[in-house]
Design a protein around this motif. Structure first.
Motif, PDB file in Angstrom:
ATOM      1  N   ASN A 130       0.851  -1.183   0.000  1.00 59.01           N
ATOM      2  CA  ASN A 130       0.000   0.000   0.000  1.00 59.01           C
ATOM      3  C   ASN A 130       0.890   1.237   0.000  1.00 59.01           C
ATOM      4  N   THR A 166      -0.663   3.669   5.049  1.00 64.74           N
ATOM      5  CA  THR A 166      -0.118   4.041   3.742  1.00 64.74           C
ATOM      6  C   THR A 166       1.373   3.813   3.760  1.00 64.74           C
ATOM      7  N   ASP A 200      -6.487   0.871   1.237  1.00 63.60           N
ATOM      8  CA  ASP A 200      -6.158   1.563   2.492  1.00 63.60           C
ATOM      9  C   ASP A 200      -6.879   0.969   3.695  1.00 63.60           C
TER      10      ASP A 200
END
Length: 753
Positions: A97, A222, A237
């Motif tokens: 991510n 993140t 997310d």
């Protein structure tokens, strides 16, 4: 209807090798929607048909798809494999991510842009989505499957008008719901009728709260790194936890389910739902096998296996007692510990796990099988049989590969490595050199020849294997000769030279010194104009580098030395100096009393001193000079004995002038020991005495008293009785300092009036 379910393996990964926390899921878009439903999603007790898909398909121009296969690939993602249905590109879900929000929608046609059921759930306009639907016939009275919903809308747009949504719309006999064809949405928040959407499951705007049903929410952060739930595995997310969709059905009847997902309000950030493989099932007891080695084998007296009996989650409200069959070539109680049978599912419990622990019998034999069979009779009367098989194997010798090493230069740290295989990893390694452990060891080899090092690998079951690493040195480069030309005394005119052999290619020569990093260095085989010291020579050719050192001597220089007849004395002191210098031709004397002497021999020198002085002798040989130093101390002299009459407290050296007093004595001739405390004892009155010796005889010569000390006395008694009056004879000695003494004799009269 009968369906034999395929064996399903729930691999328990015991070895979490470097990078599991950083692994990413794998997404493959090579299977058709029909294959994904039939071969991936479907589990036991269900037969699917009439499979339809509305969304982006993979083609030569657009290698993307809204429906794909995924595998956790050993990552932290909790569903090992299954079907991924997304609003965009399936491969865009692959981690890590590394973006706050990521969009990679697929505009290909057909693509769902309107759906009344999704619109009802999302309370907004459907802008982009995908629908996978099919008919199925259950063999039991319930149907269920597991899933995780994820989205890039999290956390910035939760809650918001961008309420990306999905639904599992089930229709058929006995189903009554508010959606098209009377369908009901079975993708709901546990214990409620609320659909699972961005706005219904979140942790609050920008991850700060308040949250909605946040117990079911997982924030993936993140970027990469620790502290992320699945942040390295997937791009989304945020996700839900693993949820279960289930419903009551009628066995043998045909039902229809529509699996649908969509963006809401825009065509931006992706959302997706992960459907667990083999989880779409209708009631039957399923068996999953997990072993510590990650395959279907266990090792005698070391590893174990787990058989997990799983019943549909929707049926876990009741107690269920279930018996199973045990088969295979292994014998329970002989080859492995007894297994509990039957098993009991308690209310709220959908999984019961039993552990197979194999014994170690020390017999070499072929693999032995343990086969667990679960037979379920469905409400329709169908028989569903699920099996799980584990193989018990012996411990074995581990193959170990430790490659030999050849080096062409002396090396104090040659790395050697070993790699074991088979057995039960992870392995430990023990090396015969230096007690080293680990995959890599370091072995020094400083001369041509070979060194053998044995490595022993041991797995978690105690199985071992060995290999021998041979480290061979085959160096040709060497320093053959080093030559020195002695330097003159105090003149840097020495020379060092080196010669090599076995040189490959163009050599590079280097001298430096004295000692490493000294003031002299040159890239050549000869170095000149040197003083004494250690010089280091090195040769580097196209293969290797060698180094050696040599000591450069010099002619001996002068060494100054002198000795004194005395180092202190009373004024005046007559001092005699002996010249003990070596390797000199001339001498300069500086006596410190104003006198000097310049001579060319080592003859002795004499001087008189009345005050303390420092002496310096310089020994000279050409340009070389060396200096020696000495001192003469003139001290205060006098009588240093405090007992002397002329004691000088300032004197530090005795000059023999001390004078001592003479002892004296006064001798009485009468005493009257009558007890009146007046003249009751006889004693001498002395001065300057250190000891008095006294003896008294009667007139017949018998000793009546003897005494010594500073003040001996006679009390007029003989052996405790009163002595008679009369005349007695006295002899005495009075000793003083420095051996002085006086003696005497006489008569005394004892009167007792």
């Amino acid at each position: 209807m009968k369906k034999i379910a395929a064996l399903q393996f729930l691999i328990l990964v015991i070895l979490v090798f470097g990078g599991k926390g950083y692994a990413q899921i794998v997404v493959q878009n090579t299977q058709s929607p029909n294959s994904l439903v039939q071969n991936v999603l479907m589990g036991s007790g269900v037969v699917a048909s009439n499979i339809k898909y509305n969304g982006s398909l993979v083609n030569a121009q657009t290698p993307k798809g809204n429906v794909t296969y995924f595998n956790s690939n050993g990552s932290s993602f909790p569903i090992s494999s299954g079907v991924l249905l997304t609003t965009g590109n399936g491969i865009a879900a692959i981690g890590p991510n590394n973006s706050g929000s990521y969009s990679n929608n697929v505009p290909a046609t057909p693509n769902v842009t309107s759906d009344p059921d999704l619109s009802a759930i999302a309370s907004g306009g459907v802008t982009n989505g995908a629908v996978l639907e099919f008919d199925f016939v259950p063999s039991g009275d319930t149907v269920s499957f597991r899933y995780i919903f994820g989205s890039e809308e999290y956390p910035e747009f939760s809650p918001s008008s961008y309420n990306d949504a999905f639904g599992f719309f089930l229709s058929g006999p006995g189903i009554s719901g508010p959606y098209s064809n009377g369908s009901a949405n079975i993708a709901t928040i546990p214990g409620t009728s609320l659909p699972v959407t961005i706005n219904n499951v979140n942790n609050g705007t920008t991850n700060s709260g308040p949250c909605t049903n946040c117990a079911y929410f997982v924030f993936n952060g993140t970027g990469t790194g620790t502290g992320l739930a699945y942040g390295n595995a997937i791009q989304y997310d945020g996700t839900t936890v693993i949820l279960t969709a289930n419903a009551h059905v009628q066995c043998g009847q045909t039902y229809h389910i529509k699996l649908a997902i969509c963006n809401v309000g825009d065509t931006g950030y992706d959302s997706g739902v992960f459907l667990e493989a083999d989880s779409f099932t209708s009631p039957a007891i399923d068996i999953n096998v997990a072993t510590e080695t990650g395959d279907t084998t266990v090792i005698e007296n070391c590893t174990s296996a787990q058989f997990s009996f799983v019943r549909p989650h929707i049926q876990d409200l009741d107690t269920l007692v279930f018996s199973y069959d045990i088969g295979g070539t292994a014998i329970m109680g002989v080859d492995y510990a007894n297994l509990p049978n039957p098993i009991i599912f308690l209310p709220g419990q959908d999984t019961v796990t039993i552990t197979l622990n194999p014994f170690g019998d020390g017999i070499t034999e072929s693999p032995e099988s343990v086969i667990i069979t679960a037979t379920t009779i469905t409400p329709c009367g169908d028989t569903v049989v699920n099996t799980g098989t584990v193989w018990i194997i012996d411990r074995s010798t581990l193959p170990v590969n430790a490659p030999d090493r050849t080096v062409y230069c002396a090396n104090d740290s040659v790395a050697v490595t070993a790699s074991a295989s088979g057995g039960f990893a992870p392995y430990t390694y023990a090396w015969s050199y230096g007690g080293q452990t680990g995959v890599t060891a370091h072995v020094p080899i400083l001369q041509n020849g070979s060194i053998n090092v044995v490595v022993t690998a041991t797995d978690q079951c105690g199985s071992t294997g060995t290999d021998t690493v041979t480290v061979t040195m085959n160096q040709t480069l060497a320093i053959d000769t080093m030559i020195t030309f002695t330097a003159s005394a105090c003149i840097p005119d020495g020379v060092v030279s080196g010669i090599g052999e076995g040189i490959t290619g163009q050599p590079h020569y280097h001298w430096e010194g004295p000692n490493t990093g000294g003031s002299h260095h040159i890239d050549a085989s000869v170095m000149q104009n040197l003083g004494p010291g250690w010089y280091i020579f090195s040769i580097t050719d196209n293969v290797c580098s060698v180094k050696d050192s040599v000591y450069l001597n010099s002619e001996p220089g002068p060494v100054a030395g002198l000795s004194l007849s005395s180092i202190s004395g009373c004024d005046p002191v007559d001092e005699h100096f002996t010249n003990t210098s070596q390797n000199a031709t001339n001498y300069e004397w500086y006596f410190g009393n104003g006198n000097t002497a310049f001579v060319n021999d080592v003859s002795s020198q004499s001087q008189t001193y009345t005050i303390s002085s420092n002496i310096m002798l310089i020994a000279i040989n050409g340009p070389c000079r060396d200096t020696a130093y000495a001192s003469v101390a003139i001290v205060e002299c006098g009588c240093t004995d405090p007992l002397a009459t002329n004691y000088d407290p300032n004197a530090v050296q005795n000059n023999g002038s001390c004078l001592y007093p003479e002892p004296s004595a006064i001798v009485p001739n009468i005493f009257t020991p009558n007890g009146d405390a007046n003249n009751d004892v006889f004693k001498l009155t002395t001065t300057n005495a250190t000891e008095v010796i006294m003896r008294i005889n009667n007139r017949w010569g018998n000793v009546v008293f003897e005494g010594t000390g500073l003040d001996p006395y006679w009390d007029g008694k003989i052996n405790g009785s009163m002595a008679p009056d009369g005349v007695y004879f006295l002899q005495y000695t009075v000793k003083g300092l420095m051996g002085k003494e006086i003696t005497g004799q006489g008569f005394l009269q004892l009167i007792r009036e």
